[in-house]
Design a protein around this motif. Structure first.
Motif, mmCIF file in Angstrom:
data_model
loop_
_atom_site.group_PDB
_atom_site.id
_atom_site.type_symbol
_atom_site.label_atom_id
_atom_site.label_comp_id
_atom_site.label_asym_id
_atom_site.label_seq_id
_atom_site.Cartn_x
_atom_site.Cartn_y
_atom_site.Cartn_z
ATOM 1 N N LEU A 3 0.849 -1.188 0.000
ATOM 2 C CA LEU A 3 0.000 0.000 0.000
ATOM 3 C C LEU A 3 0.886 1.239 0.000
ATOM 4 O O LEU A 3 1.768 1.377 0.831
ATOM 5 C CB LEU A 3 -0.911 0.008 1.233
ATOM 6 N N THR A 5 1.170 5.540 -0.281
ATOM 7 C CA THR A 5 0.457 6.816 -0.146
ATOM 8 C C THR A 5 1.240 7.898 -0.865
ATOM 9 O O THR A 5 2.437 8.083 -0.601
ATOM 10 C CB THR A 5 0.292 7.193 1.342
ATOM 11 N N ALA A 11 -3.481 10.398 -1.864
ATOM 12 C CA ALA A 11 -4.257 9.197 -2.163
ATOM 13 C C ALA A 11 -3.455 7.967 -1.752
ATOM 14 O O ALA A 11 -2.233 7.921 -1.931
ATOM 15 C CB ALA A 11 -4.572 9.132 -3.650
ATOM 16 N N THR A 12 -4.155 6.980 -1.164
ATOM 17 C CA THR A 12 -3.514 5.709 -0.843
ATOM 18 C C THR A 12 -4.041 4.655 -1.809
ATOM 19 O O THR A 12 -5.241 4.600 -2.058
ATOM 20 C CB THR A 12 -3.821 5.301 0.600
ATOM 21 N N GLY A 13 -3.155 3.845 -2.358
ATOM 22 C CA GLY A 13 -3.592 2.827 -3.305
ATOM 23 C C GLY A 13 -2.680 1.624 -3.295
ATOM 24 O O GLY A 13 -1.643 1.611 -2.621
ATOM 25 N N ASP A 14 -3.082 0.594 -4.045
ATOM 26 C CA ASP A 14 -2.258 -0.601 -4.197
ATOM 27 C C ASP A 14 -1.009 -0.267 -5.013
ATOM 28 O O ASP A 14 -0.994 0.697 -5.764
ATOM 29 C CB ASP A 14 -3.043 -1.682 -4.948
ATOM 30 N N ASP A 17 -1.330 0.749 -8.608
ATOM 31 C CA ASP A 17 -1.763 2.095 -8.972
ATOM 32 C C ASP A 17 -0.575 3.031 -9.150
ATOM 33 O O ASP A 17 -0.739 4.187 -9.518
ATOM 34 C CB ASP A 17 -2.685 2.677 -7.889
ATOM 35 N N CYS A 62 2.730 8.472 -9.089
ATOM 36 C CA CYS A 62 1.320 8.279 -8.739
ATOM 37 C C CYS A 62 0.539 8.115 -10.055
ATOM 38 O O CYS A 62 -0.108 9.044 -10.520
ATOM 39 C CB CYS A 62 0.833 9.494 -7.940
ATOM 40 N N ARG A 64 -2.145 6.431 -11.266
ATOM 41 C CA ARG A 64 -3.601 6.544 -11.450
ATOM 42 C C ARG A 64 -4.188 7.610 -10.544
ATOM 43 O O ARG A 64 -5.390 7.634 -10.299
ATOM 44 C CB ARG A 64 -4.255 5.194 -11.201
ATOM 45 N N GLY A 65 -3.338 8.481 -9.983
ATOM 46 C CA GLY A 65 -3.815 9.597 -9.177
ATOM 47 C C GLY A 65 -3.384 10.887 -9.836
ATOM 48 O O GLY A 65 -3.735 11.159 -10.988
#
Lengths: 115, 418
Positions: A3, A5, A11-14, A17, A62, A64-65
Protein backbone atom coordinates in the motif's frame (compact mmCIF):
# COMPACT_ATOMS: atom_id res chain seq x y z
CA UNK A 1 0.19 -6.16 -2.12
CA UNK A 2 2.04 -3.04 -1.00
CA UNK A 3 0.00 0.00 0.00
CA UNK A 4 1.47 3.29 -1.16
CA UNK A 5 0.46 6.82 -0.15
CA UNK A 6 1.21 9.66 -2.52
CA UNK A 7 2.57 12.65 -0.55
CA UNK A 8 1.37 15.03 -3.29
CA UNK A 9 -2.35 14.15 -3.53
CA UNK A 10 -2.53 12.06 -0.33
CA UNK A 11 -4.26 9.20 -2.16
CA UNK A 12 -3.51 5.71 -0.84
CA UNK A 13 -3.59 2.83 -3.31
CA UNK A 14 -2.26 -0.60 -4.20
CA UNK A 15 1.22 -0.90 -5.68
CA UNK A 16 -0.41 -1.48 -9.09
CA UNK A 17 -1.76 2.09 -8.97
CA UNK A 18 1.81 3.35 -8.89
CA UNK A 19 4.88 3.04 -11.08
CA UNK A 20 8.26 2.30 -9.52
CA UNK A 21 11.06 4.37 -11.03
CA UNK A 22 14.20 2.89 -9.50
CA UNK A 23 16.75 4.38 -7.14
CA UNK A 24 16.08 7.87 -5.76
CA UNK A 25 18.42 10.86 -5.73
CA UNK A 26 20.41 9.97 -8.86
CA UNK A 27 21.79 13.24 -10.22
CA UNK A 28 22.73 13.50 -13.89
CA UNK A 29 26.25 14.93 -14.00
CA UNK A 30 25.94 15.98 -17.65
CA UNK A 31 23.20 18.46 -16.71
CA UNK A 32 25.58 20.66 -14.73
CA UNK A 33 28.68 20.07 -16.84
CA UNK A 34 27.94 18.50 -20.23
CA UNK A 35 31.50 18.78 -21.56
CA UNK A 36 33.51 17.86 -18.51
CA UNK A 37 32.06 14.52 -17.45
CA UNK A 38 34.14 11.36 -17.56
CA UNK A 39 33.14 7.88 -18.72
CA UNK A 40 33.18 6.77 -15.08
CA UNK A 41 30.72 9.51 -14.07
CA UNK A 42 28.40 8.58 -16.91
CA UNK A 43 28.66 4.89 -15.97
CA UNK A 44 27.80 5.67 -12.37
CA UNK A 45 24.85 7.79 -13.45
CA UNK A 46 23.45 5.10 -15.74
CA UNK A 47 24.37 1.83 -14.05
CA UNK A 48 25.98 2.03 -10.60
CA UNK A 49 23.22 1.65 -8.05
CA UNK A 50 22.94 1.46 -4.30
CA UNK A 51 21.45 -1.98 -3.75
CA UNK A 52 20.96 -2.32 0.01
CA UNK A 53 19.54 -5.26 1.90
CA UNK A 54 17.43 -3.11 4.21
CA UNK A 55 16.48 0.55 4.00
CA UNK A 56 16.31 1.81 0.41
CA UNK A 57 15.17 5.05 -1.22
CA UNK A 58 13.37 5.04 -4.55
CA UNK A 59 11.27 7.05 -6.96
CA UNK A 60 7.57 6.34 -7.41
CA UNK A 61 4.97 7.86 -9.73
CA UNK A 62 1.32 8.28 -8.74
CA UNK A 63 0.15 6.66 -12.00
CA UNK A 64 -3.60 6.54 -11.45
CA UNK A 65 -3.81 9.60 -9.18
CA UNK A 66 -2.17 12.96 -9.63
CA UNK A 67 0.55 11.66 -11.95
CA UNK A 68 3.37 13.25 -9.96
CA UNK A 69 6.71 11.64 -9.15
CA UNK A 70 7.66 11.39 -5.50
CA UNK A 71 10.09 9.50 -3.24
CA UNK A 72 9.61 6.53 -0.95
CA UNK A 73 11.81 5.03 1.76
CA UNK A 74 11.29 1.27 1.95
CA UNK A 75 12.95 -1.71 3.60
CA UNK A 76 13.89 -4.28 0.94
CA UNK A 77 13.68 -7.17 3.44
CA UNK A 78 10.37 -6.39 5.17
CA UNK A 79 8.80 -4.30 2.34
CA UNK A 80 7.76 -1.77 5.01
CA UNK A 81 7.53 1.85 3.87
CA UNK A 82 9.28 4.22 6.28
CA UNK A 83 8.35 7.48 4.59
CA UNK A 84 6.89 9.10 1.48
CA UNK A 85 8.31 12.51 0.60
CA UNK A 86 8.38 15.03 -2.22
CA UNK A 87 10.49 14.70 -5.35
CA UNK A 88 12.67 17.73 -4.44
CA UNK A 89 12.97 16.81 -0.77
CA UNK A 90 15.27 14.70 1.37
CA UNK A 91 13.74 12.03 3.63
CA UNK A 92 12.81 12.92 7.24
CA UNK A 93 15.84 13.10 9.58
CA UNK A 94 14.78 10.07 11.63
CA UNK A 95 14.72 7.93 8.44
CA UNK A 96 18.08 9.32 7.28
CA UNK A 97 19.48 8.29 10.66
CA UNK A 98 18.57 4.66 9.89
CA UNK A 99 20.36 4.64 6.50
CA UNK A 100 23.45 2.45 6.15
CA UNK A 101 26.30 1.91 3.70
CA UNK A 102 26.01 3.74 0.40
CA UNK A 103 22.93 5.64 1.52
CA UNK A 104 24.52 6.86 4.78
CA UNK A 105 27.48 8.14 2.72
CA UNK A 106 25.16 9.84 0.26
CA UNK A 107 23.10 11.68 2.89
CA UNK A 108 26.26 12.73 4.77
CA UNK A 109 27.52 14.22 1.50
CA UNK A 110 24.20 16.05 0.93
CA UNK A 111 24.25 17.44 4.48
CA UNK A 112 27.80 18.69 4.01
CA UNK A 113 26.81 20.45 0.78
CA UNK A 114 23.86 22.16 2.48
CA UNK A 115 26.19 23.62 5.09
CA UNK B 1 39.49 -40.58 -2.08
CA UNK B 2 37.73 -41.93 -5.15
CA UNK B 3 34.02 -42.26 -4.37
CA UNK B 4 32.20 -45.46 -5.33
CA UNK B 5 30.41 -44.99 -8.65
CA UNK B 6 26.63 -44.78 -8.82
CA UNK B 7 25.26 -47.45 -11.15
CA UNK B 8 22.43 -49.91 -11.49
CA UNK B 9 24.63 -52.42 -9.66
CA UNK B 10 25.25 -50.08 -6.72
CA UNK B 11 21.49 -49.57 -6.41
CA UNK B 12 20.94 -53.32 -6.40
CA UNK B 13 23.77 -53.89 -3.91
CA UNK B 14 22.43 -51.20 -1.55
CA UNK B 15 18.88 -52.48 -1.89
CA UNK B 16 20.15 -55.76 -0.41
CA UNK B 17 21.27 -53.79 2.67
CA UNK B 18 18.02 -51.83 2.94
CA UNK B 19 19.89 -48.73 1.71
CA UNK B 20 21.72 -48.38 5.00
CA UNK B 21 25.22 -48.14 3.55
CA UNK B 22 25.06 -45.29 1.03
CA UNK B 23 28.09 -43.05 1.39
CA UNK B 24 27.58 -39.35 2.01
CA UNK B 25 27.73 -37.52 -1.32
CA UNK B 26 30.11 -34.92 0.15
CA UNK B 27 31.88 -34.24 3.41
CA UNK B 28 31.12 -31.36 5.78
CA UNK B 29 34.66 -30.37 6.73
CA UNK B 30 35.78 -27.61 9.06
CA UNK B 31 37.53 -24.77 7.27
CA UNK B 32 41.31 -25.02 7.04
CA UNK B 33 43.44 -21.99 7.95
CA UNK B 34 44.45 -21.37 4.34
CA UNK B 35 43.40 -22.28 0.79
CA UNK B 36 44.79 -21.52 -2.67
CA UNK B 37 41.39 -20.12 -3.63
CA UNK B 38 37.99 -19.72 -2.02
CA UNK B 39 34.69 -19.55 -3.89
CA UNK B 40 31.94 -17.64 -2.07
CA UNK B 41 28.53 -19.15 -2.76
CA UNK B 42 27.72 -22.86 -3.15
CA UNK B 43 25.09 -22.54 -5.82
CA UNK B 44 25.36 -24.15 -9.23
CA UNK B 45 27.78 -21.55 -10.59
CA UNK B 46 30.03 -21.62 -7.53
CA UNK B 47 30.17 -25.41 -7.34
CA UNK B 48 30.76 -25.73 -11.09
CA UNK B 49 33.62 -23.22 -10.74
CA UNK B 50 35.15 -25.30 -7.93
CA UNK B 51 34.68 -28.51 -9.91
CA UNK B 52 36.44 -27.17 -13.02
CA UNK B 53 39.18 -25.50 -10.93
CA UNK B 54 39.96 -28.93 -9.51
CA UNK B 55 39.44 -30.91 -12.71
CA UNK B 56 40.78 -28.65 -15.47
CA UNK B 57 43.32 -26.64 -13.50
CA UNK B 58 44.37 -29.13 -10.81
CA UNK B 59 43.67 -26.65 -8.01
CA UNK B 60 42.39 -28.99 -5.32
CA UNK B 61 43.39 -27.04 -2.21
CA UNK B 62 40.31 -24.84 -2.53
CA UNK B 63 37.07 -24.29 -0.64
CA UNK B 64 33.52 -23.23 -1.36
CA UNK B 65 31.90 -21.30 1.48
CA UNK B 66 28.14 -20.98 1.69
CA UNK B 67 25.99 -18.85 3.97
CA UNK B 68 23.06 -21.28 4.00
CA UNK B 69 22.90 -24.72 2.50
CA UNK B 70 24.33 -25.97 -0.77
CA UNK B 71 22.08 -25.21 -3.75
CA UNK B 72 19.50 -23.49 -1.55
CA UNK B 73 19.36 -20.19 -3.42
CA UNK B 74 18.43 -19.56 -7.02
CA UNK B 75 19.83 -22.94 -8.14
CA UNK B 76 16.88 -24.60 -6.41
CA UNK B 77 14.37 -21.88 -7.30
CA UNK B 78 14.52 -21.53 -11.07
CA UNK B 79 12.30 -23.13 -13.71
CA UNK B 80 15.18 -25.32 -15.00
CA UNK B 81 15.10 -24.11 -18.62
CA UNK B 82 18.20 -24.76 -20.74
CA UNK B 83 18.65 -23.01 -24.09
CA UNK B 84 21.33 -21.03 -25.92
CA UNK B 85 19.49 -19.13 -28.66
CA UNK B 86 20.55 -15.63 -27.62
CA UNK B 87 21.03 -12.73 -30.01
CA UNK B 88 24.54 -11.44 -29.29
CA UNK B 89 27.70 -13.37 -30.19
CA UNK B 90 29.26 -13.33 -26.68
CA UNK B 91 25.99 -14.65 -25.23
CA UNK B 92 25.72 -17.38 -27.84
CA UNK B 93 29.30 -18.45 -27.08
CA UNK B 94 28.83 -18.89 -23.34
CA UNK B 95 25.28 -20.26 -23.33
CA UNK B 96 26.04 -22.74 -26.11
CA UNK B 97 29.17 -23.89 -24.26
CA UNK B 98 26.94 -24.48 -21.25
CA UNK B 99 24.22 -26.25 -23.20
CA UNK B 100 26.70 -28.54 -24.90
CA UNK B 101 28.34 -29.36 -21.53
CA UNK B 102 24.89 -30.20 -20.15
CA UNK B 103 24.46 -32.87 -22.83
CA UNK B 104 26.85 -35.34 -21.18
CA UNK B 105 27.01 -33.85 -17.71
CA UNK B 106 25.28 -36.84 -16.13
CA UNK B 107 28.03 -39.13 -17.46
CA UNK B 108 30.77 -36.62 -16.60
CA UNK B 109 29.61 -36.30 -12.98
CA UNK B 110 28.28 -39.85 -12.58
CA UNK B 111 25.18 -38.15 -11.24
CA UNK B 112 21.85 -38.11 -13.06
CA UNK B 113 21.02 -34.46 -13.68
CA UNK B 114 18.05 -35.56 -15.81
CA UNK B 115 18.96 -33.30 -18.75
CA UNK B 116 15.97 -33.52 -21.04
CA UNK B 117 16.44 -31.89 -24.47
CA UNK B 118 12.71 -31.70 -25.03
CA UNK B 119 12.84 -28.52 -27.12
CA UNK B 120 12.26 -24.87 -26.25
CA UNK B 121 9.57 -23.02 -28.16
CA UNK B 122 9.57 -19.23 -27.96
CA UNK B 123 6.25 -17.89 -29.17
CA UNK B 124 5.90 -14.89 -31.44
CA UNK B 125 2.67 -13.10 -30.54
CA UNK B 126 3.16 -9.74 -32.22
CA UNK B 127 4.58 -8.78 -35.62
CA UNK B 128 7.43 -7.05 -33.83
CA UNK B 129 8.30 -10.15 -31.85
CA UNK B 130 8.14 -12.30 -34.99
CA UNK B 131 10.68 -10.03 -36.72
CA UNK B 132 12.88 -9.84 -33.63
CA UNK B 133 13.06 -13.62 -33.41
CA UNK B 134 13.71 -13.92 -37.13
CA UNK B 135 16.70 -11.67 -36.56
CA UNK B 136 17.84 -13.87 -33.67
CA UNK B 137 17.33 -16.93 -35.87
CA UNK B 138 19.67 -15.49 -38.51
CA UNK B 139 22.27 -14.57 -35.87
CA UNK B 140 22.06 -18.07 -34.40
CA UNK B 141 22.34 -19.74 -37.80
CA UNK B 142 25.53 -17.77 -38.49
CA UNK B 143 26.84 -19.03 -35.16
CA UNK B 144 26.00 -22.61 -36.11
CA UNK B 145 23.17 -23.21 -33.63
CA UNK B 146 20.54 -25.80 -34.42
CA UNK B 147 17.45 -23.55 -34.27
CA UNK B 148 14.65 -22.66 -36.63
CA UNK B 149 11.45 -20.65 -37.03
CA UNK B 150 8.26 -22.70 -37.03
CA UNK B 151 4.80 -21.89 -38.40
CA UNK B 152 1.62 -21.49 -36.30
CA UNK B 153 0.40 -24.87 -37.61
CA UNK B 154 3.60 -26.56 -36.48
CA UNK B 155 3.36 -24.85 -33.08
CA UNK B 156 -0.06 -26.42 -32.63
CA UNK B 157 1.41 -29.78 -33.62
CA UNK B 158 4.23 -29.50 -31.08
CA UNK B 159 1.98 -28.13 -28.32
CA UNK B 160 -1.60 -29.32 -28.89
CA UNK B 161 -2.92 -27.55 -25.75
CA UNK B 162 -1.96 -24.10 -27.01
CA UNK B 163 -4.66 -21.53 -27.79
CA UNK B 164 -4.46 -21.12 -31.59
CA UNK B 165 -7.47 -18.80 -31.95
CA UNK B 166 -6.35 -16.27 -34.59
CA UNK B 167 -8.73 -13.67 -33.11
CA UNK B 168 -7.39 -13.64 -29.55
CA UNK B 169 -5.59 -10.59 -28.20
CA UNK B 170 -2.11 -12.05 -28.83
CA UNK B 171 -2.46 -14.69 -31.55
CA UNK B 172 0.36 -17.16 -32.26
CA UNK B 173 2.12 -15.87 -35.37
CA UNK B 174 4.90 -18.41 -35.25
CA UNK B 175 7.64 -19.47 -32.88
CA UNK B 176 11.38 -19.74 -32.58
CA UNK B 177 12.36 -23.32 -31.81
CA UNK B 178 15.52 -24.77 -30.31
CA UNK B 179 14.99 -28.54 -30.35
CA UNK B 180 18.21 -29.19 -28.39
CA UNK B 181 17.11 -26.94 -25.53
CA UNK B 182 15.07 -28.32 -22.66
CA UNK B 183 15.16 -28.79 -18.92
CA UNK B 184 17.32 -30.39 -16.25
CA UNK B 185 17.00 -31.30 -12.60
CA UNK B 186 18.34 -28.15 -10.98
CA UNK B 187 19.14 -29.58 -7.51
CA UNK B 188 20.97 -32.49 -9.10
CA UNK B 189 23.22 -30.09 -11.00
CA UNK B 190 24.34 -28.53 -7.71
CA UNK B 191 24.57 -31.91 -5.96
CA UNK B 192 26.45 -33.53 -8.84
CA UNK B 193 29.03 -30.76 -9.03
CA UNK B 194 29.35 -30.78 -5.22
CA UNK B 195 29.95 -34.52 -5.15
CA UNK B 196 32.43 -34.33 -8.01
CA UNK B 197 34.33 -31.41 -6.48
CA UNK B 198 34.36 -33.03 -3.03
CA UNK B 199 35.74 -36.19 -4.60
CA UNK B 200 38.73 -34.25 -5.87
CA UNK B 201 39.39 -32.79 -2.41
CA UNK B 202 37.48 -29.49 -2.54
CA UNK B 203 36.12 -28.46 0.88
CA UNK B 204 32.47 -27.41 0.74
CA UNK B 205 31.75 -25.46 3.93
CA UNK B 206 28.07 -24.78 4.56
CA UNK B 207 26.58 -22.46 7.19
CA UNK B 208 29.62 -20.25 6.79
CA UNK B 209 28.77 -16.65 5.96
CA UNK B 210 31.41 -14.23 4.70
CA UNK B 211 31.40 -11.09 6.83
CA UNK B 212 34.54 -9.39 5.59
CA UNK B 213 37.14 -9.47 2.82
CA UNK B 214 40.66 -8.82 4.12
CA UNK B 215 42.90 -6.81 1.83
CA UNK B 216 46.47 -5.62 1.95
CA UNK B 217 47.60 -2.95 -0.50
CA UNK B 218 44.81 -3.59 -2.98
CA UNK B 219 45.23 -7.37 -2.82
CA UNK B 220 42.99 -9.99 -1.27
CA UNK B 221 44.65 -11.78 1.66
CA UNK B 222 41.74 -13.55 3.32
CA UNK B 223 38.09 -13.84 4.23
CA UNK B 224 36.43 -13.21 7.56
CA UNK B 225 33.62 -15.68 8.04
CA UNK B 226 31.22 -16.71 10.78
CA UNK B 227 33.49 -19.76 11.18
CA UNK B 228 36.73 -17.82 11.53
CA UNK B 229 39.31 -16.25 9.27
CA UNK B 230 40.34 -18.13 6.13
CA UNK B 231 43.56 -17.01 4.47
CA UNK B 232 43.59 -17.04 0.68
CA UNK B 233 45.03 -15.01 -2.20
CA UNK B 234 42.18 -15.71 -4.62
CA UNK B 235 38.48 -15.20 -3.97
CA UNK B 236 35.69 -15.83 -6.47
CA UNK B 237 32.40 -14.21 -5.52
CA UNK B 238 29.39 -16.04 -6.98
CA UNK B 239 26.52 -14.90 -4.78
CA UNK B 240 23.81 -13.81 -7.26
CA UNK B 241 21.29 -11.56 -5.50
CA UNK B 242 23.66 -10.89 -2.61
CA UNK B 243 26.66 -10.00 -4.78
CA UNK B 244 26.50 -6.29 -3.92
CA UNK B 245 26.39 -7.14 -0.20
CA UNK B 246 29.60 -9.18 -0.50
CA UNK B 247 31.41 -6.87 -2.94
CA UNK B 248 30.67 -3.85 -0.71
CA UNK B 249 32.95 -5.54 1.86
CA UNK B 250 35.84 -5.05 -0.56
CA UNK B 251 34.72 -1.55 -1.51
CA UNK B 252 33.75 -2.58 -5.05
CA UNK B 253 30.49 -1.10 -6.25
CA UNK B 254 28.57 -3.35 -8.64
CA UNK B 255 26.16 -2.21 -11.38
CA UNK B 256 23.57 -4.63 -10.01
CA UNK B 257 20.06 -4.39 -8.56
CA UNK B 258 18.46 -7.28 -6.69
CA UNK B 259 14.88 -8.16 -7.48
CA UNK B 260 12.53 -11.02 -6.73
CA UNK B 261 11.57 -13.46 -9.47
CA UNK B 262 8.79 -15.90 -8.71
CA UNK B 263 7.88 -19.36 -9.94
CA UNK B 264 5.15 -21.81 -9.10
CA UNK B 265 4.09 -25.37 -9.78
CA UNK B 266 0.63 -26.84 -10.22
CA UNK B 267 -0.77 -30.06 -8.86
CA UNK B 268 0.58 -33.03 -10.83
CA UNK B 269 -1.43 -34.04 -13.89
CA UNK B 270 -0.99 -36.47 -16.78
CA UNK B 271 1.43 -35.39 -19.54
CA UNK B 272 0.01 -32.46 -21.51
CA UNK B 273 3.07 -30.63 -22.78
CA UNK B 274 6.38 -32.20 -23.78
CA UNK B 275 8.46 -29.11 -24.47
CA UNK B 276 9.18 -25.74 -22.86
CA UNK B 277 6.98 -22.88 -24.05
CA UNK B 278 8.03 -19.29 -23.50
CA UNK B 279 5.54 -16.53 -24.21
CA UNK B 280 7.62 -13.37 -23.91
CA UNK B 281 5.04 -10.81 -25.00
CA UNK B 282 2.52 -11.83 -22.36
CA UNK B 283 5.25 -12.64 -19.78
CA UNK B 284 5.06 -16.29 -18.90
CA UNK B 285 6.71 -19.63 -19.53
CA UNK B 286 5.71 -23.17 -18.77
CA UNK B 287 6.91 -26.74 -18.93
CA UNK B 288 5.87 -29.99 -17.28
CA UNK B 289 8.10 -31.74 -14.78
CA UNK B 290 8.62 -35.50 -14.74
CA UNK B 291 6.33 -35.63 -11.72
CA UNK B 292 3.56 -34.08 -13.82
CA UNK B 293 3.54 -30.63 -12.23
CA UNK B 294 3.32 -27.67 -14.56
CA UNK B 295 6.33 -25.48 -13.82
CA UNK B 296 5.47 -21.82 -14.35
CA UNK B 297 7.55 -18.68 -14.29
CA UNK B 298 7.06 -15.05 -15.19
CA UNK B 299 8.58 -11.61 -14.70
CA UNK B 300 10.28 -9.90 -11.79
CA UNK B 301 8.78 -7.45 -9.35
CA UNK B 302 9.23 -3.83 -10.43
CA UNK B 303 11.22 -2.91 -7.30
CA UNK B 304 14.30 -4.03 -5.34
CA UNK B 305 13.60 -6.94 -3.03
CA UNK B 306 15.74 -9.23 -0.86
CA UNK B 307 12.89 -11.05 0.86
CA UNK B 308 12.49 -14.14 -1.41
CA UNK B 309 8.75 -13.43 -1.38
CA UNK B 310 7.45 -11.83 -4.54
CA UNK B 311 4.48 -9.56 -5.07
CA UNK B 312 1.01 -10.87 -5.81
CA UNK B 313 0.43 -8.62 -8.85
CA UNK B 314 3.50 -10.16 -10.55
CA UNK B 315 2.13 -13.63 -9.90
CA UNK B 316 -1.37 -12.72 -11.09
CA UNK B 317 0.09 -11.24 -14.28
CA UNK B 318 1.95 -14.48 -15.05
CA UNK B 319 -1.13 -16.61 -14.42
CA UNK B 320 -3.31 -14.33 -16.57
CA UNK B 321 -0.85 -14.64 -19.43
CA UNK B 322 -0.61 -18.41 -19.27
CA UNK B 323 -4.35 -18.98 -18.97
CA UNK B 324 -4.79 -16.97 -22.18
CA UNK B 325 -2.09 -19.07 -23.84
CA UNK B 326 -3.21 -22.44 -22.41
CA UNK B 327 -6.95 -22.23 -21.54
CA UNK B 328 -6.85 -25.89 -20.45
CA UNK B 329 -4.92 -25.00 -17.27
CA UNK B 330 -7.44 -22.47 -15.96
CA UNK B 331 -8.91 -24.78 -13.31
CA UNK B 332 -5.68 -26.32 -12.07
CA UNK B 333 -4.77 -25.75 -8.46
CA UNK B 334 -1.33 -24.46 -7.63
CA UNK B 335 0.80 -26.50 -5.28
CA UNK B 336 3.75 -24.30 -4.37
CA UNK B 337 5.01 -20.82 -5.07
CA UNK B 338 8.35 -19.27 -4.19
CA UNK B 339 10.72 -16.44 -5.04
CA UNK B 340 14.42 -16.06 -5.66
CA UNK B 341 16.55 -12.92 -5.51
CA UNK B 342 18.04 -12.28 -8.94
CA UNK B 343 20.92 -9.92 -9.72
CA UNK B 344 19.95 -7.67 -12.61
CA UNK B 345 22.51 -5.76 -14.70
CA UNK B 346 21.73 -2.85 -16.97
CA UNK B 347 22.11 -4.89 -20.18
CA UNK B 348 20.73 -8.14 -18.70
CA UNK B 349 24.01 -9.95 -19.37
CA UNK B 350 26.30 -11.37 -16.70
CA UNK B 351 29.52 -9.92 -15.30
CA UNK B 352 32.44 -12.37 -15.26
CA UNK B 353 36.02 -11.54 -14.53
CA UNK B 354 38.54 -9.57 -12.54
CA UNK B 355 37.75 -6.61 -10.30
CA UNK B 356 39.75 -3.53 -9.27
CA UNK B 357 40.96 -5.56 -6.23
CA UNK B 358 43.82 -7.98 -7.06
CA UNK B 359 42.84 -11.59 -6.47
CA UNK B 360 39.14 -10.80 -6.22
CA UNK B 361 37.06 -12.26 -9.04
CA UNK B 362 33.34 -11.95 -9.61
CA UNK B 363 30.76 -13.97 -11.51
CA UNK B 364 27.30 -12.44 -11.21
CA UNK B 365 24.52 -10.64 -13.02
CA UNK B 366 22.93 -13.79 -14.43
CA UNK B 367 19.61 -12.19 -13.53
CA UNK B 368 16.58 -14.22 -14.46
CA UNK B 369 18.43 -16.83 -16.53
CA UNK B 370 21.45 -18.30 -14.79
CA UNK B 371 20.58 -21.98 -14.49
CA UNK B 372 21.08 -22.71 -18.18
CA UNK B 373 24.58 -21.27 -18.02
CA UNK B 374 25.94 -23.15 -14.99
CA UNK B 375 28.45 -25.50 -16.70
CA UNK B 376 29.75 -22.86 -19.13
CA UNK B 377 29.92 -20.19 -16.46
CA UNK B 378 31.87 -22.49 -14.11
CA UNK B 379 34.17 -23.53 -16.95
CA UNK B 380 35.21 -20.01 -18.00
CA UNK B 381 35.25 -18.61 -14.45
CA UNK B 382 37.53 -21.41 -13.22
CA UNK B 383 39.88 -20.68 -16.12
CA UNK B 384 39.75 -16.95 -15.29
CA UNK B 385 40.63 -17.54 -11.62
CA UNK B 386 43.35 -20.13 -12.31
CA UNK B 387 45.17 -18.04 -14.91
CA UNK B 388 44.43 -14.61 -13.44
CA UNK B 389 43.13 -13.30 -16.79
CA UNK B 390 39.71 -13.52 -18.42
CA UNK B 391 38.93 -16.67 -20.41
CA UNK B 392 38.40 -15.68 -24.08
CA UNK B 393 34.64 -16.30 -23.74
CA UNK B 394 34.50 -14.29 -20.50
CA UNK B 395 36.42 -11.33 -21.93
CA UNK B 396 33.33 -9.62 -23.34
CA UNK B 397 31.54 -9.93 -19.98
CA UNK B 398 34.07 -7.83 -18.03
CA UNK B 399 32.76 -5.16 -15.69
CA UNK B 400 34.40 -2.28 -17.60
CA UNK B 401 31.94 -2.73 -20.47
CA UNK B 402 29.64 -0.37 -18.54
CA UNK B 403 32.33 2.35 -18.62
CA UNK B 404 33.14 1.74 -22.26
CA UNK B 405 29.50 1.54 -23.41
CA UNK B 406 30.21 -1.92 -24.85
CA UNK B 407 26.96 -3.57 -23.81
CA UNK B 408 25.83 -7.10 -24.52
CA UNK B 409 22.26 -6.07 -24.92
CA UNK B 410 19.94 -8.98 -24.30
CA UNK B 411 17.10 -7.18 -22.54
CA UNK B 412 15.51 -6.23 -25.84
CA UNK B 413 16.34 -9.48 -27.58
CA UNK B 414 14.82 -11.79 -25.01
CA UNK B 415 12.18 -9.59 -23.35
CA UNK B 416 11.13 -11.11 -20.04
CA UNK B 417 12.28 -14.65 -20.35
CA UNK B 418 15.99 -15.29 -20.21
Amino acid sequence: MLLVTCPVCNATGDETDFHFGGQAHVARPATANPEGITDEQQRDYLFARINPKGLHFERVRCDRGCGKWFHAARDTMTMEFKAFYGITELPPDDVIAQAKGGWAEYFAMRKKKQK
Amino acid sequence: MQKPRYSVFSIARNAMNYHKDWERAWRSPNPKAEYDAVIVGAGGHGLATAYYLAKNHKMTNIAVVEKGWLGGGNTGRNTTIIRSNYLQDPSIAIYELARSLYEDLSQELNYNIMFSPRGVLMLCQTQHELRAFQRTAHANRLAGLDCRMVSPAEVKEIVPIINDDPNCRYPILGAYYQPRGGTGRHDAVAWGYARGADDMGVDIIQNCEVIGIQRDGGKVVGLETTRGVIKTKKVGVVTAGHVTTVMDMAGVRMPIESQCLQALVSEPIKPVIDCVVMANTVHGYMSQSDKGELVIGGGTDPYNNYSQRGSFPALEHTINALIETFPIISRLRMLRQWGGIVDMTGDRSPIIGKTPVDGLFVNCGWGTGGFKAIPGSGWVFADTIANDRPHPIAEAFSMDRFTEGRFIDESVAAAVAH
